[in-house]
Each structure stands twice: as C-alpha cells, then as structure tokens.
Design a protein around this motif. Structure first.
Motif, mmCIF file in Angstrom:
data_model
loop_
_atom_site.group_PDB
_atom_site.id
_atom_site.type_symbol
_atom_site.label_atom_id
_atom_site.label_comp_id
_atom_site.label_asym_id
_atom_site.label_seq_id
_atom_site.Cartn_x
_atom_site.Cartn_y
_atom_site.Cartn_z
ATOM 1 N N LYS A 151 0.741 -1.309 -0.100
ATOM 2 C CA LYS A 151 -0.131 0.027 -0.083
ATOM 3 C C LYS A 151 0.875 1.242 -0.104
ATOM 4 O O LYS A 151 0.461 2.328 -0.199
ATOM 5 N N SER A 152 2.072 1.053 0.468
ATOM 6 C CA SER A 152 2.858 2.495 0.620
ATOM 7 C C SER A 152 4.484 1.970 0.328
ATOM 8 O O SER A 152 4.866 0.931 0.332
ATOM 9 N N VAL A 153 5.254 3.282 -0.253
ATOM 10 C CA VAL A 153 6.383 3.109 -0.264
ATOM 11 C C VAL A 153 7.209 4.412 0.356
ATOM 12 O O VAL A 153 6.532 5.639 0.031
ATOM 13 N N GLN A 154 8.227 4.274 0.995
ATOM 14 C CA GLN A 154 8.831 5.294 1.733
ATOM 15 C C GLN A 154 10.134 5.396 0.964
ATOM 16 O O GLN A 154 10.875 4.302 1.007
ATOM 17 N N ILE A 155 10.503 6.498 0.613
ATOM 18 C CA ILE A 155 11.629 6.745 -0.170
ATOM 19 C C ILE A 155 12.220 8.009 0.226
ATOM 20 O O ILE A 155 11.596 9.045 0.427
ATOM 21 N N ILE A 156 13.536 8.000 -0.027
ATOM 22 C CA ILE A 156 14.435 9.194 0.088
ATOM 23 C C ILE A 156 13.980 10.153 -1.120
ATOM 24 O O ILE A 156 14.158 10.082 -2.383
ATOM 25 N N PHE A 157 13.423 11.447 -0.622
ATOM 26 C CA PHE A 157 13.163 12.434 -1.722
ATOM 27 C C PHE A 157 13.338 13.733 -1.168
ATOM 28 O O PHE A 157 12.615 14.163 0.018
ATOM 29 N N ASN A 158 14.065 14.654 -1.883
ATOM 30 C CA ASN A 158 14.417 15.898 -1.391
ATOM 31 C C ASN A 158 15.222 16.750 -2.529
ATOM 32 O O ASN A 158 15.425 15.993 -3.614
ATOM 33 N N ILE A 159 15.625 17.745 -2.465
ATOM 34 C CA ILE A 159 16.029 18.711 -3.450
ATOM 35 C C ILE A 159 17.480 18.140 -3.820
ATOM 36 O O ILE A 159 17.662 18.153 -4.900
ATOM 37 N N PHE A 160 18.160 17.237 -3.314
ATOM 38 C CA PHE A 160 19.318 16.750 -3.447
ATOM 39 C C PHE A 160 19.041 15.062 -4.028
ATOM 40 O O PHE A 160 20.062 14.437 -4.374
ATOM 41 N N ARG A 161 17.828 14.818 -3.761
ATOM 42 C CA ARG A 161 17.563 13.350 -4.295
ATOM 43 C C ARG A 161 16.296 13.183 -5.138
ATOM 44 O O ARG A 161 15.351 13.202 -4.849
ATOM 45 N N GLN A 162 16.432 13.742 -6.319
ATOM 46 C CA GLN A 162 15.221 13.913 -7.023
ATOM 47 C C GLN A 162 14.844 12.859 -8.426
ATOM 48 O O GLN A 162 13.913 12.876 -8.987
ATOM 49 N N ARG A 163 15.962 11.670 -8.265
ATOM 50 C CA ARG A 163 15.419 10.831 -9.307
ATOM 51 C C ARG A 163 13.938 10.273 -9.170
ATOM 52 O O ARG A 163 13.237 9.671 -10.239
ATOM 53 N N PRO A 164 13.215 9.980 -7.965
ATOM 54 C CA PRO A 164 11.877 9.402 -8.015
ATOM 55 C C PRO A 164 10.981 10.200 -8.997
ATOM 56 O O PRO A 164 9.968 9.652 -9.266
ATOM 57 N N ILE A 165 11.395 11.458 -9.425
ATOM 58 C CA ILE A 165 10.373 12.372 -10.388
ATOM 59 C C ILE A 165 10.378 11.598 -11.661
ATOM 60 O O ILE A 165 9.187 11.619 -12.362
ATOM 61 N N SER A 166 11.320 11.066 -12.058
ATOM 62 C CA SER A 166 11.702 10.428 -13.417
ATOM 63 C C SER A 166 10.461 9.499 -13.816
ATOM 64 O O SER A 166 10.058 9.326 -14.878
ATOM 65 N N LEU A 167 10.438 8.608 -12.813
ATOM 66 C CA LEU A 167 9.570 7.471 -13.248
ATOM 67 C C LEU A 167 8.581 6.832 -12.171
ATOM 68 O O LEU A 167 7.271 6.656 -12.277
ATOM 69 N N GLU A 196 31.188 18.586 1.887
ATOM 70 C CA GLU A 196 31.726 19.828 1.164
ATOM 71 C C GLU A 196 30.710 20.310 -0.131
ATOM 72 O O GLU A 196 30.533 21.413 -0.235
ATOM 73 N N VAL A 197 30.384 19.237 -0.932
ATOM 74 C CA VAL A 197 29.938 19.522 -2.212
ATOM 75 C C VAL A 197 28.269 19.981 -1.767
ATOM 76 O O VAL A 197 27.812 20.925 -2.425
ATOM 77 N N ALA A 198 27.812 19.495 -0.794
ATOM 78 C CA ALA A 198 26.477 19.687 -0.446
ATOM 79 C C ALA A 198 26.400 21.108 0.193
ATOM 80 O O ALA A 198 25.487 21.759 -0.151
ATOM 81 N N LEU A 199 27.421 21.467 0.871
ATOM 82 C CA LEU A 199 27.433 22.868 1.443
ATOM 83 C C LEU A 199 27.384 23.783 0.285
ATOM 84 O O LEU A 199 26.885 24.897 0.560
ATOM 85 N N GLY A 240 19.761 17.311 7.642
ATOM 86 C CA GLY A 240 20.019 18.940 8.212
ATOM 87 C C GLY A 240 20.586 19.582 7.362
ATOM 88 O O GLY A 240 20.492 21.026 7.481
ATOM 89 N N LEU A 241 21.046 19.316 6.200
ATOM 90 C CA LEU A 241 21.865 20.106 5.406
ATOM 91 C C LEU A 241 21.119 21.164 4.808
ATOM 92 O O LEU A 241 21.323 22.348 4.765
ATOM 93 N N ALA A 257 18.330 22.862 -11.951
ATOM 94 C CA ALA A 257 19.556 23.005 -12.463
ATOM 95 C C ALA A 257 20.376 22.753 -11.502
ATOM 96 O O ALA A 257 21.771 22.289 -11.841
ATOM 97 N N ILE A 258 20.635 23.241 -10.242
ATOM 98 C CA ILE A 258 21.575 22.977 -9.392
ATOM 99 C C ILE A 258 21.847 21.498 -9.032
ATOM 100 O O ILE A 258 22.614 21.314 -8.905
ATOM 101 N N TYR A 259 20.421 20.874 -8.904
ATOM 102 C CA TYR A 259 20.552 19.473 -8.584
ATOM 103 C C TYR A 259 21.478 18.827 -9.793
ATOM 104 O O TYR A 259 22.248 17.856 -9.684
ATOM 105 N N LEU A 260 20.982 18.924 -11.223
ATOM 106 C CA LEU A 260 21.453 18.306 -12.359
ATOM 107 C C LEU A 260 22.952 18.593 -12.431
ATOM 108 O O LEU A 260 23.855 17.838 -12.665
ATOM 109 N N HIS A 261 23.526 20.039 -12.043
ATOM 110 C CA HIS A 261 24.955 20.358 -12.264
ATOM 111 C C HIS A 261 25.782 20.053 -11.171
ATOM 112 O O HIS A 261 26.894 19.347 -11.175
ATOM 113 N N ASP A 262 25.271 20.236 -9.908
ATOM 114 C CA ASP A 262 26.153 20.050 -8.723
ATOM 115 C C ASP A 262 26.017 18.832 -8.064
ATOM 116 O O ASP A 262 26.760 18.043 -7.240
ATOM 117 N N ILE A 263 24.564 18.177 -8.035
ATOM 118 C CA ILE A 263 24.468 17.101 -7.049
ATOM 119 C C ILE A 263 24.210 15.567 -7.710
ATOM 120 O O ILE A 263 25.134 14.501 -7.397
#
Length: 329
Positions: A171-187, A247-250, A208-209, A315-321
């Motif tokens: 009935k449910s899926v728990q998954i990491i999803f945030n500005i730094f982890r955008q792959r779930p959007i794709s499919l 450091e990349v995330a900061l 906390g980042l 764009a920040i996600y695609l380029h930096d993360i």
C-alpha cells in the motif's frame, strides 16, 4: 495543516508528518522530555502521521510515541512502523522466516500499546527480498491475523520501489526524496500514482543540510549517524546527508539559499519543494525539540514555489548533485 489521501488505505493524513528516528537514537542525545514535547508540538500543529521503527533506540521511539498518545487520548494519528532491521545478520533469508517476522510485529504491538498496527513497512531490506514473493505472503498472513492493517516498504533505491509495487497488497513506499535526491520524479512517482500507492518522503532535509544551518565547522556527537555513517560504515550512506559529499552539499546549499524567499526558513522551503509533487502523500521531517516540530509543521501553509525557482533548483541538482547520487539510488 493540509491533508492528503494515503493511497488505497483510504486514510487522510497530514502532508507534513513526524519522523521519529531522532527521538529514538542515532542523532545525538535527545532527552525523553524533549522528545515527547516535540511530538506533542507536532500533534498540536495538526500532524496526523507518525513514522517510526522498532530499531529506533531499540524500541525507545515506539515507546515514547505510545506514552504521548496515551497522555493525549482522543483520536489517534496514523502510526507507521518498520520491521526487519533487528535481524542479525541483516540478510535476505531472515525476511522469509515467518516466525521471526511475527515476533518483530508482536514486539512493536507491545511497544506501541495497540492490538493492531496501522502500517508496517519492511525496513530497507536487501534488494533480493523484493523478488521473494513468499515474504509478502507472510505479511498477508499478518493482515489476516489482525496484527497489521496495511503493509508497505521502505526502500533505498528507485528500482526496489518499482519492484515492490508490483505486489498487489503493498500500500505504501517510503523513499528518500528531497532537493538533493530528485530521481523518483523521473518514473517512480508517476507509476505510484497510477497504482494509487501512498508515498512517504523521508530524509527530506538531507540530514539537516537543507536547513542551511550547517557549515564546514559543524561537529556532531559520536553517536550521531552524521558522524559515524558518513561513508556508510553502519548502514547505507544514502541515509546520511542523502549520500552527497559534505563539502559538495554545503556549496550547493549556498546556491539554494539565494532562491529562498525572504523571511522563510530554508527548512520550510525545502519541505515545500517536496510538497510540490502531487504524488507525495506525506513528508516526515524529524524534530528534536518543540521549535523544530512547529517550524516543520508550518511548511504546509507556505504558498507554492514559482516555476522559475523550481527550474533553478532543478538546474542546481543536475549540475552540482546528480553526478554523485542520481544513478546510485
């Protein structure tokens, strides 16, 4: 607080929930008094979804939730827990042991002080488990026995999520999803919506980042996973800082800071970004104190993020993360 439909369960839950990992353990010292006060504050703010697990503080999180709900009385929130990480060793074959899985459920029933669990999620099992139909048969048996109402999965990888929702009673899926982890959007999010699967977004602030309050000088306690699991020493590294090198995330956070509306805390902005996706049922930020719980809950009242800002964040996600995380999870 706005609510959303929780998939095929028929429940309506708050779009901002309460992630109860921090009040259990692995986030430094959180007193029982602070933990209970944070949970009370969240519930006072309209939160009606709590996510915990049997291993958070070896049952401490579940027990604290039970204490708070007993103190409050009245209508209960929807409480989701998880099972499987108590296995030692944590291997796929352990999930196919019906007696052991049932024992984990009995323990959570006792910790939470209930006769039936609202939702039980397999707790980030090895990938092979998603290919073992018998495991899901064991969960069906627990539903039939009246010990759990619904079951789902908590996953590390998008591929695991897509496999799990092939089982008709997930009935449910728990998954990491945030500005730094955008792959779930794709499919995944589209497929989950098509199948009417509830989606719980975890690690919404990238440990906390995405509060914007950390720096290269920030230190963490020895018992905080942000200290002891930076390279995946204890569990999947994706659970700590979303798997992004610190450091990349900061550096990326500083770019995001320029996009946050004046007067809006970055944490609330990051939570609002997640809520822009209609396929998300609820977001579960953690809170170690009253102020954090109140601030998290306030994100539900923020206006939508503009299309221009959403594009800039992409764009920040695609380029930096993305080079560090996109294909890994």
């Amino acid at each position: 607080m706005k609510s959303r439909r929780f998939g095929r369960t028929g429940a309506q839950v708050s779009e901002i929930g309460f992630g109860a990992w921090a009040i259990g353990g692995s986030w430094g010292d959180v007193s029982a008094q602070d933990a209970k006060a944070a949970l009370h504050a969240a519930l006072d703010a309209g939160v009606s979804f709590i996510d915990t697990a049997d291993v958070y503080g070896d049952g401490r999180s579940e027990q604290l939730i039970a204490q708070v709900l007993k103190e409050r009385g009245g209508e209960r929130p929807f409480v989701a827990t998880k099972a499987g990480r108590r296995l030692s060793p944590h291997v796929a074959s352990g999930y196919n042991d019906r007696a052991q899985l049932s024992a984990f459920i009995d323990r959570s029933l006792k910790n939470l002080g209930v006769d039936c669990l609202d939702l039980v999620q397999l707790h980030c099992p090895p990938t092979e488990v998603y290919y073992q139909q018998e495991v899901f048969g064991h969960l069906d048996a627990l539903v039939a026995a009246g010990k759990i109402r619904h079951y789902g999965v908590s996953v590390e990888k998008v591929e695991e999520a897509l496999k799990a929702i092939e089982y008709p009673n997930v009935k449910s899926v728990q998954i990491i999803f945030n500005i730094f982890r955008q792959r779930p959007i794709s499919l995944f999010l589209q497929e989950a919506q098509r199948r009417d699967i509830a989606v719980i977004a975890r690690v919404p602030l990238a440990s906390g980042l995405l509060t914007g309050k950390m720096s290269a000088q920030t230190t963490f306690a020895a018992d905080d996973h942000r200290q002891f699991n930076r390279h995946g020493e204890a569990f999947d590294v994706g659970e700590t800082f979303s798997g992004v090198p610190y450091e990349v995330a900061l550096a990326a956070v500083e770019k995001i800071r320029a996009l946050v509306p004046q007067g809006v805390p970055m944490a609330q902005f990051a939570l609002r970004w997640i809520l822009m996706e209609s396929g998300i049922s609820t977001v579960i930020p953690g809170a170690r104190n009253v102020a954090q719980a109140q601030s998290n809950s306030a994100a539900s009242a923020l206006p939508p993020i503009t299309a221009e800002v959403m594009q800039a964040l992409r764009a920040i996600y695609l380029h930096d993360i993305a080079p560090y995380v996109h294909q890994r999870w």
